[in-house]
Design a protein around this motif. Structure first.
Motif, PDB file in Angstrom:
ATOM      1  N   UNK A  58      47.148  43.053  55.650  1.00 55.20           N
ATOM      2  CA  UNK A  58      46.537  43.981  56.602  1.00 55.20           C
ATOM      3  C   UNK A  58      45.179  44.449  56.104  1.00 55.20           C
ATOM      4  N   UNK A  59      45.104  44.729  54.799  1.00 53.48           N
ATOM      5  CA  UNK A  59      43.844  45.187  54.215  1.00 53.48           C
ATOM      6  C   UNK A  59      42.790  44.085  54.288  1.00 53.48           C
ATOM      7  N   UNK A  60      43.185  42.864  53.979  1.00 55.78           N
ATOM      8  CA  UNK A  60      42.238  41.746  54.050  1.00 55.78           C
ATOM      9  C   UNK A  60      41.762  41.519  55.483  1.00 55.78           C
ATOM     10  N   UNK A  61      42.678  41.676  56.441  1.00 58.43           N
ATOM     11  CA  UNK A  61      42.294  41.507  57.841  1.00 58.43           C
ATOM     12  C   UNK A  61      41.270  42.563  58.240  1.00 58.43           C
ATOM     13  N   UNK A  62      41.465  43.801  57.790  1.00 59.08           N
ATOM     14  CA  UNK A  62      40.521  44.872  58.086  1.00 59.08           C
ATOM     15  C   UNK A  62      39.157  44.581  57.465  1.00 59.08           C
ATOM     16  N   UNK A  63      39.166  44.051  56.252  1.00 61.29           N
ATOM     17  CA  UNK A  63      37.918  43.689  55.586  1.00 61.29           C
ATOM     18  C   UNK A  63      37.145  42.661  56.406  1.00 61.29           C
ATOM     19  N   UNK A  64      37.842  41.659  56.911  1.00 61.70           N
ATOM     20  CA  UNK A  64      37.191  40.625  57.706  1.00 61.70           C
ATOM     21  C   UNK A  64      36.631  41.191  59.011  1.00 61.70           C
ATOM     22  N   UNK A  65      37.396  42.074  59.653  1.00 59.91           N
ATOM     23  CA  UNK A  65      36.934  42.684  60.902  1.00 59.91           C
ATOM     24  C   UNK A  65      35.660  43.500  60.661  1.00 59.91           C
ATOM     25  N   UNK A  66      35.657  44.296  59.581  1.00 54.81           N
ATOM     26  CA  UNK A  66      34.492  45.142  59.283  1.00 54.81           C
ATOM     27  C   UNK A  66      33.250  44.301  59.025  1.00 54.81           C
ATOM     28  N   UNK A 130      22.753  38.702  47.072  1.00 56.70           N
ATOM     29  CA  UNK A 130      23.743  38.323  46.073  1.00 56.70           C
ATOM     30  C   UNK A 130      24.671  39.493  45.763  1.00 56.70           C
ATOM     31  N   UNK A 131      24.123  40.708  45.689  1.00 54.82           N
ATOM     32  CA  UNK A 131      24.960  41.877  45.437  1.00 54.82           C
ATOM     33  C   UNK A 131      25.872  42.169  46.615  1.00 54.82           C
ATOM     34  N   UNK A 132      25.390  41.920  47.836  1.00 53.75           N
ATOM     35  CA  UNK A 132      26.235  42.118  49.014  1.00 53.75           C
ATOM     36  C   UNK A 132      27.434  41.176  48.977  1.00 53.75           C
ATOM     37  N   UNK A 133      27.202  39.928  48.551  1.00 50.53           N
ATOM     38  CA  UNK A 133      28.295  38.972  48.426  1.00 50.53           C
ATOM     39  C   UNK A 133      29.273  39.412  47.342  1.00 50.53           C
ATOM     40  N   UNK A 134      28.736  39.902  46.203  1.00 50.58           N
ATOM     41  CA  UNK A 134      29.599  40.372  45.121  1.00 50.58           C
ATOM     42  C   UNK A 134      30.428  41.566  45.573  1.00 50.58           C
ATOM     43  N   UNK A 135      29.817  42.466  46.351  1.00 47.55           N
ATOM     44  CA  UNK A 135      30.542  43.642  46.837  1.00 47.55           C
ATOM     45  C   UNK A 135      31.710  43.245  47.733  1.00 47.55           C
ATOM     46  N   UNK A 136      31.501  42.262  48.610  1.00 43.22           N
ATOM     47  CA  UNK A 136      32.591  41.842  49.506  1.00 43.22           C
ATOM     48  C   UNK A 136      33.700  41.138  48.729  1.00 43.22           C
ATOM     49  N   UNK A 137      33.314  40.334  47.732  1.00 42.70           N
ATOM     50  CA  UNK A 137      34.321  39.665  46.898  1.00 42.70           C
ATOM     51  C   UNK A 137      35.121  40.699  46.110  1.00 42.70           C
ATOM     52  N   UNK A 138      34.433  41.709  45.594  1.00 42.25           N
ATOM     53  CA  UNK A 138      35.119  42.767  44.859  1.00 42.25           C
ATOM     54  C   UNK A 138      36.106  43.519  45.746  1.00 42.25           C
ATOM     55  N   UNK A 168      34.108  36.852  52.813  1.00 46.09           N
ATOM     56  CA  UNK A 168      34.324  35.963  51.666  1.00 46.09           C
ATOM     57  C   UNK A 168      35.067  34.694  52.058  1.00 46.09           C
ATOM     58  N   UNK A 169      34.487  33.559  51.739  1.00 48.66           N
ATOM     59  CA  UNK A 169      35.151  32.273  51.940  1.00 48.66           C
ATOM     60  C   UNK A 169      36.119  32.058  50.778  1.00 48.66           C
ATOM     61  N   UNK A 170      37.298  31.471  51.016  1.00 49.23           N
ATOM     62  CA  UNK A 170      38.240  31.259  49.917  1.00 49.23           C
ATOM     63  C   UNK A 170      37.650  30.528  48.729  1.00 49.23           C
ATOM     64  N   UNK A 171      36.596  29.721  48.970  1.00 48.85           N
ATOM     65  CA  UNK A 171      35.984  28.979  47.867  1.00 48.85           C
ATOM     66  C   UNK A 171      34.921  29.800  47.154  1.00 48.85           C
ATOM     67  N   UNK A 172      34.443  30.884  47.778  1.00 49.91           N
ATOM     68  CA  UNK A 172      33.314  31.637  47.237  1.00 49.91           C
ATOM     69  C   UNK A 172      33.654  32.534  46.046  1.00 49.91           C
ATOM     70  N   UNK A 173      34.819  33.230  46.024  1.00 51.91           N
ATOM     71  CA  UNK A 173      35.045  34.179  44.940  1.00 51.91           C
ATOM     72  C   UNK A 173      34.981  33.567  43.552  1.00 51.91           C
ATOM     73  N   UNK A 174      35.157  32.236  43.425  1.00 50.43           N
ATOM     74  CA  UNK A 174      35.031  31.604  42.118  1.00 50.43           C
ATOM     75  C   UNK A 174      36.039  32.149  41.134  1.00 50.43           C
TER      76      UNK A 174
END
Length: 373
Positions: A58-66, A130-138, A168-174
């Motif tokens: 549910x939390x991940x779904x909310x993250x994607x919606x936001x 790059x920081x925006x991507x890191x923030x979403x992965x975090x 975040x793409x499943x391949x992106x978080x590394x």
């Protein structure tokens, strides 16, 4: 002979059925005992860490919606705001700790969660793509591995308007995808974060501290707004709850929580007794206030007058200030003049001029107020 054989068969069948019944009863007993023991452990665990009302999915779904919303622009048009990357259910009468941080300073979040036992609202600023991507992965990793984050923390993201944060793409978080616990997430963050000098972002964008503060305290009736590298005294949330529950007449009153600085090498004081052994003037007021609390003026960015402008307006608006006798905040490290970023004085002078204008505007906004700053 046949009758004797039939009797023996019936006897053995009865004996077998009895043995099976005994075995089933034993299994049932062991199952109930295991559940009872598990429930006792769960109750003991939840005494310290309340169960999350939402699942990880549910939390991940909310993250994607936001993130998929594309965010909204702030009033200046300079920043893009993503509300509710992480959400939590908050009691409107609770005291919310509202704080803000750049991505590289999110390491302090772990310490805040240890000291502050109530709900926490966090606004994160990402100065680069790059920081925006890191923030979403975090946010994705923290929601996956930190039950306390899911239960108590709301998280919002702000970045320059020219960027859009990506789902975040499943391949992106590394390497983040390989982590398996909350501690591992923070340990990994410690290795990749590069905290610099305050407000030295290395970009041509300003740190929007007051925008971040307003976003973090949005929707809260009672909020304690602090910087992320501050540490509350032990039991501060419980003490504030008890104080506020004693009376419903706190609207129009700012409960001041004194803040102090301490050298990083020293142990953080937990009680007033420990604090007074280190105490020297002056101290800066932070506060919890209810009712129609003025927002922070978002024209103030970077260094200088951003927080004091709201304190000034509280005074002009007629709020009373009462200082807590026991609770306090401690800032990690001294603010030393030679360790500020090079633009600090220029920013301070710019905001000083803006502050003079701000005070003149307050006279028009509160024409009948006898108070001035």
């Amino acid at each position: 002979m046949q009758m004797s054989y039939a009797i023996r068969c019936a006897f053995y069948q009865l004996l077998l059925a009895a043995l099976m019944l005994v075995a089933m009863l034993q299994l049932l007993y062991l199952s109930l005992l295991s559940r009872l023991h598990g429930q006792e452990e769960q109750d003991q665990y939840f005494e310290f860490f309340p169960p999350s009302p939402r699942s990880v999915d549910q939390v991940k779904a909310q993250l994607r919606v936001a993130l998929a919303s594309g965010g909204v622009l702030d009033a200046s048009g300079d920043y893009r705001v993503y509300r509710g990357l992480l959400k939590t259910t908050m009691d409107p009468n609770d005291v919310i700790l509202a704080t803000h941080a750049s991505v590289d300073n999110l390491l302090h979040l772990s310490g805040l969660l240890e000291r502050w036992e109530g709900p926490l609202s966090l606004s994160v600023f990402a100065a680069t793509k790059e920081q925006a991507q890191l923030a979403t992965v975090l946010a994705y990793a923290l929601s996956s591995h930190c039950p306390d984050m899911r239960a108590r923390v709301a998280m919002h993201l702000v970045c320059p308007s020219r960027y859009e944060a990506a789902v975040p793409d499943p391949r992106e978080p590394g390497e983040f995808a390989l982590l398996r616990s909350c501690q591992e997430v923070f340990d990994k963050l410690a290795r990749v974060a590069q905290p610099g000098i305050n407000y030295a972002l290395g970009t041509n964008i300003s740190y929007p501290n007051n925008l971040l503060r307003n976003l973090a305290r949005e929707g809260a009736y009672y909020a304690l707004v602090i910087d992320v590298d501050m540490v509350p005294s032990e039991g501060l949330w419980r003490g504030l709850r008890e104080l506020l529950d004693q009376s419903k007449q706190w609207a129009g009153t700012a409960l001041v929580v004194p803040a102090f600085e301490i050298r990083r090498a020293r142990r953080m004081p937990t009680s007033k007794t420990e604090l007074v052994q280190l105490y020297q003037d002056p101290w800066e007021p932070f506060y919890v206030a209810g009712g129609k609390v003025p927002t922070f003026d978002e024209r103030f960015r970077q260094y200088g007058f951003n927080r004091i402008s709201q304190a000034c307006e509280l005074h002009v608006a007629g709020f009373d200030f009462e200082v807590l006798s026991e609770g306090f905040l401690v800032h990690k490290g001294f603010k030393e003049a030679l360790k500020f970023h090079p633009q600090k004085e220029a920013e301070n002078q710019h905001n000083k001029i803006l502050y003079r204008q701000f005070k003149q505007e307050l006279k028009a906004k509160y024409p009948n107020s006898p108070h001035r700053c």
